[in-house]
Scaffold this motif. Sequence first.
Motif, PDB file in Angstrom:
ATOM      1  N   CYS A 175       0.829  -1.206   0.000  1.00  0.00           N
ATOM      2  CA  CYS A 175       0.000   0.000   0.000  1.00  0.00           C
ATOM      3  C   CYS A 175       0.864   1.258   0.000  1.00  0.00           C
ATOM      4  N   ILE A 176       1.949   1.260   0.797  1.00  0.00           N
ATOM      5  CA  ILE A 176       2.856   2.412   0.808  1.00  0.00           C
ATOM      6  C   ILE A 176       3.529   2.561  -0.551  1.00  0.00           C
ATOM      7  N   PHE A 177       3.906   1.422  -1.146  1.00  0.00           N
ATOM      8  CA  PHE A 177       4.511   1.436  -2.481  1.00  0.00           C
ATOM      9  C   PHE A 177       3.547   2.084  -3.482  1.00  0.00           C
ATOM     10  N   CYS A 178       2.272   1.660  -3.443  1.00  0.00           N
ATOM     11  CA  CYS A 178       1.260   2.220  -4.357  1.00  0.00           C
ATOM     12  C   CYS A 178       1.018   3.696  -4.073  1.00  0.00           C
ATOM     13  N   TYR A 179       1.046   4.055  -2.790  1.00  0.00           N
ATOM     14  CA  TYR A 179       0.865   5.461  -2.408  1.00  0.00           C
ATOM     15  C   TYR A 179       1.982   6.323  -2.999  1.00  0.00           C
ATOM     16  N   GLN A 180       3.225   5.860  -2.849  1.00  0.00           N
ATOM     17  CA  GLN A 180       4.360   6.591  -3.414  1.00  0.00           C
ATOM     18  C   GLN A 180       4.246   6.684  -4.936  1.00  0.00           C
ATOM     19  N   LEU A 181       3.754   5.607  -5.538  1.00  0.00           N
ATOM     20  CA  LEU A 181       3.561   5.584  -6.987  1.00  0.00           C
ATOM     21  C   LEU A 181       2.566   6.659  -7.402  1.00  0.00           C
ATOM     22  N   GLY A 182       1.439   6.721  -6.682  1.00  0.00           N
ATOM     23  CA  GLY A 182       0.421   7.723  -6.991  1.00  0.00           C
ATOM     24  C   GLY A 182       0.922   9.134  -6.759  1.00  0.00           C
ATOM     25  N   PHE A 183       1.636   9.339  -5.650  1.00  0.00           N
ATOM     26  CA  PHE A 183       2.133  10.669  -5.309  1.00  0.00           C
ATOM     27  C   PHE A 183       3.056  11.204  -6.402  1.00  0.00           C
ATOM     28  N   GLY A 184       3.901  10.349  -6.944  1.00  0.00           N
ATOM     29  CA  GLY A 184       4.871  10.788  -7.941  1.00  0.00           C
ATOM     30  C   GLY A 184       4.264  11.178  -9.272  1.00  0.00           C
ATOM     31  N   LEU A 185       3.035  10.745  -9.541  1.00  0.00           N
ATOM     32  CA  LEU A 185       2.400  11.054 -10.823  1.00  0.00           C
ATOM     33  C   LEU A 185       1.937  12.499 -10.928  1.00  0.00           C
TER      34      LEU A 185
END
Length: 317
Positions: free
Chosen positions: A263-273
Amino acid sequence: AIFGPFVTQFLLRGFKGSRKKTVFVLDVFTAISWFLNCLTKINIWAGVFTRGLLGLAIGAYSSIGAMYLIEIAPPSISGFYGSLNQIGIVIGQALYSFIAPSVDYMGLNYIGGATNVLGAILIWFVIESPAIANNNNDVQTEKSSESILQKKYFNGLLIGVTLMFMQQFCGINGILTNLSDIMNEAGLDLNPNYQSGISILSQLISVFIGSSLIDKLGRQKCWIISSSISAVSLLTRKQIEENGLIYALDEKFNWSNVLPLICIFCYQLGFGLGLGPIPWFIVPEYFDVDVRSKATMVCVCTNWIFAFTIVMAFPSM
């Protein structure tokens, strides 16, 4: 860091708007601060003072980096250039996470200082901002008489400050500040710094993807996609920890150590977009050159105020 943007504004005024000279001075100042940070080994209060100098430097950098990139960017790919600011931030965060377990405190100071020395050299190979008026090759000053506190600039400032608020209160600095602890509590048999570095790399991947999409899809669509992914990731992580179908499956298959990290990985992924890069370069795009640095100063200053607030509030939350 809250006061750093004022330093940038002071230097820009002193150097008649020259971005190159301002960055050079900041590089030299930061390199000296890194090397002075070694005094922490002798006296903790010397370390507190030099950390303050480094905070000042971080705030100063953050109010000129994206602005300079946007000004030297070809108009058709200004979003890509603007995203390079966030790419640099993420690379720095990931680098220090990976080297921290094997390099002692003094070594980290030397690496930081050497990076700034390199920056002070390389900045002279970068063109001066074309936004600065030139007359017989002499850089002229920006229109210092133009005030940012005018009705015609209100909407731009409001949007800029709001985007900075969204960027910080989506929780990124709270998570990054406590990332090693979060990873450690997950129970994975891996150094928490390596875990946080791997997590941060997901943001690097997304920023690279986002940098190629921002000019094609536009700022608005990338922001919506980014916010949606980040929101779902945070809500899903809470659902894992508290209740619901995922929690039931977690109990049955014992996924608990892995799912929160995903979930943190996906959160970081979303934030970077979008949440990460867009607020930094959207503000310079909104304002003409005569007030651009002042508007950036105001918005970046509020960003660091929001960052301070969320980091202080995170533990109790």
